[in-house]
Design a protein around this motif. Structure first.
Motif, PDB file in Angstrom:
ATOM      1  N   ASP A   4      49.458  37.833  86.168  1.00 27.87           N
ATOM      2  CA  ASP A   4      49.618  37.908  87.617  1.00 27.87           C
ATOM      3  C   ASP A   4      48.290  38.245  88.269  1.00 27.87           C
ATOM      4  O   ASP A   4      47.475  38.985  87.710  1.00 27.87           O
ATOM      5  N   THR A   5      48.073  37.719  89.463  1.00 26.20           N
ATOM      6  CA  THR A   5      46.883  38.089  90.220  1.00 26.20           C
ATOM      7  C   THR A   5      47.043  39.510  90.749  1.00 26.20           C
ATOM      8  O   THR A   5      48.011  39.814  91.448  1.00 26.20           O
ATOM      9  N   SER A   8      42.298  39.927  94.698  1.00 19.89           N
ATOM     10  CA  SER A   8      41.542  38.727  95.060  1.00 19.89           C
ATOM     11  C   SER A   8      40.726  39.005  96.314  1.00 19.89           C
ATOM     12  O   SER A   8      41.105  39.831  97.152  1.00 19.89           O
ATOM     13  N   HIS A  10      38.759  36.986  99.525  1.00 15.04           N
ATOM     14  CA  HIS A  10      38.764  35.709 100.226  1.00 15.04           C
ATOM     15  C   HIS A  10      37.669  35.686 101.289  1.00 15.04           C
ATOM     16  O   HIS A  10      37.720  36.438 102.262  1.00 15.04           O
ATOM     17  N   ASN A  30      34.442  34.845  96.800  1.00 12.79           N
ATOM     18  CA  ASN A  30      35.819  34.523  96.433  1.00 12.79           C
ATOM     19  C   ASN A  30      35.995  34.807  94.947  1.00 12.79           C
ATOM     20  O   ASN A  30      35.382  34.139  94.107  1.00 12.79           O
ATOM     21  N   ILE A  31      36.793  35.820  94.626  1.00  7.18           N
ATOM     22  CA  ILE A  31      37.043  36.159  93.229  1.00  7.18           C
ATOM     23  C   ILE A  31      38.537  36.407  93.037  1.00  7.18           C
ATOM     24  O   ILE A  31      39.277  36.654  93.987  1.00  7.18           O
ATOM     25  N   ASN A  32      38.954  36.348  91.775  1.00  7.66           N
ATOM     26  CA  ASN A  32      40.358  36.481  91.433  1.00  7.66           C
ATOM     27  C   ASN A  32      40.466  37.244  90.113  1.00  7.66           C
ATOM     28  O   ASN A  32      39.915  36.808  89.099  1.00  7.66           O
ATOM     29  N   LEU A  33      41.130  38.400  90.133  1.00  6.51           N
ATOM     30  CA  LEU A  33      41.260  39.226  88.936  1.00  6.51           C
ATOM     31  C   LEU A  33      42.727  39.297  88.535  1.00  6.51           C
ATOM     32  O   LEU A  33      43.583  39.590  89.376  1.00  6.51           O
ATOM     33  N   LYS A  34      42.997  39.085  87.247  1.00  7.92           N
ATOM     34  CA  LYS A  34      44.376  38.992  86.783  1.00  7.92           C
ATOM     35  C   LYS A  34      44.753  40.143  85.852  1.00  7.92           C
ATOM     36  O   LYS A  34      43.889  40.806  85.267  1.00  7.92           O
ATOM     37  N   THR A  39      37.025  42.344  82.971  1.00  8.82           N
ATOM     38  CA  THR A  39      35.989  41.585  83.664  1.00  8.82           C
ATOM     39  C   THR A  39      34.775  42.461  83.887  1.00  8.82           C
ATOM     40  O   THR A  39      34.894  43.599  84.365  1.00  8.82           O
ATOM     41  N   CYS A 199      44.607  45.304  84.773  1.00  7.20           N
ATOM     42  CA  CYS A 199      43.405  44.573  85.159  1.00  7.20           C
ATOM     43  C   CYS A 199      42.266  45.583  85.204  1.00  7.20           C
ATOM     44  O   CYS A 199      42.364  46.593  85.905  1.00  7.20           O
ATOM     45  N   GLN A 227      31.999  33.501  89.037  1.00  8.28           N
ATOM     46  CA  GLN A 227      32.978  34.093  88.137  1.00  8.28           C
ATOM     47  C   GLN A 227      33.431  33.056  87.123  1.00  8.28           C
ATOM     48  O   GLN A 227      33.658  31.898  87.452  1.00  8.28           O
TER      49      GLN A 227
END
Length: 260
Positions: A4-5, A8, A10, A30-34, A39, A199, A227
């Motif tokens: 799942d995210t 994030s 934006h 813009n990044i997305n960590l799950k 990371t 995360c 990323q």
């Protein structure tokens, strides 16, 4: 396991105010960590990694754009609710106290306890689980000022685990550690992300280890962020110009930096 995210960003712009003027460090982020991912955030000294972490964790507001944590704008959380969503492990020295390791880790339960700080059975279970997961249970009765740097880092991670948040953010957790303790700490973080589904994001200068032990890497350079996995970033030659020094080169086959 589905990922799942958790967090994030934006079109994020970050920076600070200086003498009534705005200094922009980076923009269009813009990044997305799950969940279940480790990371690493890397970049040269003074590039703005700490400012980015402070913005991503709600310690300072962005100049523009938005940070979403578990489906909500991070700045819409109350401090109490935010402390149930993310935990921070900073490099600042602990204030003088006579707390032992168990008591220090138990502070992670503060977002959930009453005003007296009374621990319920669930809180005690969370603290004991955190000590076991980080293999610091044998240190439980030691005073925190008696610990080595490596032991203290693990105890601070245990405190973050006891806080039971979906996101853990660490600022330079391997600073002052020797090679063996750096490797052990990063292996621990990787294990915790995989087994607990949390995360975990951390900043680091240990580039070679970041390339080998993380699920993803965020590169910060000259106001831009990239990323991806180590392989993706290597294939895109993202590390070839990380340093503004022609004598420092990246060797892709060995995933290491070397001096000409």
């Amino acid at each position: 396991m589905a990922q799942d995210t958790i967090l994030s960003a934006h079109n994020l712009s970050i920076g600070y105010m200086a003498r009534k003027s705005t200094v922009t460090i980076a923009q269009h982020i813009n990044i997305n960590l799950k969940s279940g991912s480790l990371t690493a955030l890397i970049g040269a000294n003074g590039i703005g990694k700490s400012t980015l972490l402070r913005t991503l964790t709600g310690l300072q507001k962005p100049l523009g754009g938005q940070v979403i944590l578990n489906g909500k704008d991070i700045n819409s959380y109350s401090p109490e609710h935010l402390s149930q969503q993310l935990s921070l492990v900073l490099t600042d020295s602990l204030p003088p106290s006579n707390l032992n390791v168990y008591e220090l880790v138990a502070l992670g339960r503060q977002p959930y306890t009453d005003w007296l700080g009374s621990l319920l059975p669930e809180d005690i279970t969370k603290v004991n689980d955190a000590l076991k997961l980080t293999q610091t249970d044998e240190l439980a009765t030691k005073k925190h000022h008696e610990l080595s740097d490596g032991q203290l880092q693990k105890v601070l991670i245990a405190r973050a685990l006891a806080q039971d948040t979906s996101l853990i953010v660490l600022d330079e957790p391997t600073t002052h550690l020797d090679l063996l303790h750096k490797v052990n700490l990063l292996r621990l973080l990787k294990k915790l992300a995989q087994e607990s589904g949390k995360c975990i994001l951390y900043s680091t200068h240990d580039l070679d280890m970041a390339l080998q032990l993380n699920d993803e890497i965020i590169i910060m350079k000259n106001g831009n962020l990239l990323q991806g996995t180590s392989k993706e970033l290597i294939d895109n030659k993202a590390f070839d110009t990380l340093f503004d020094d022609a004598d420092i080169v990246f060797d892709a086959p060995t995933k290491t930096f070397r001096v000409k």
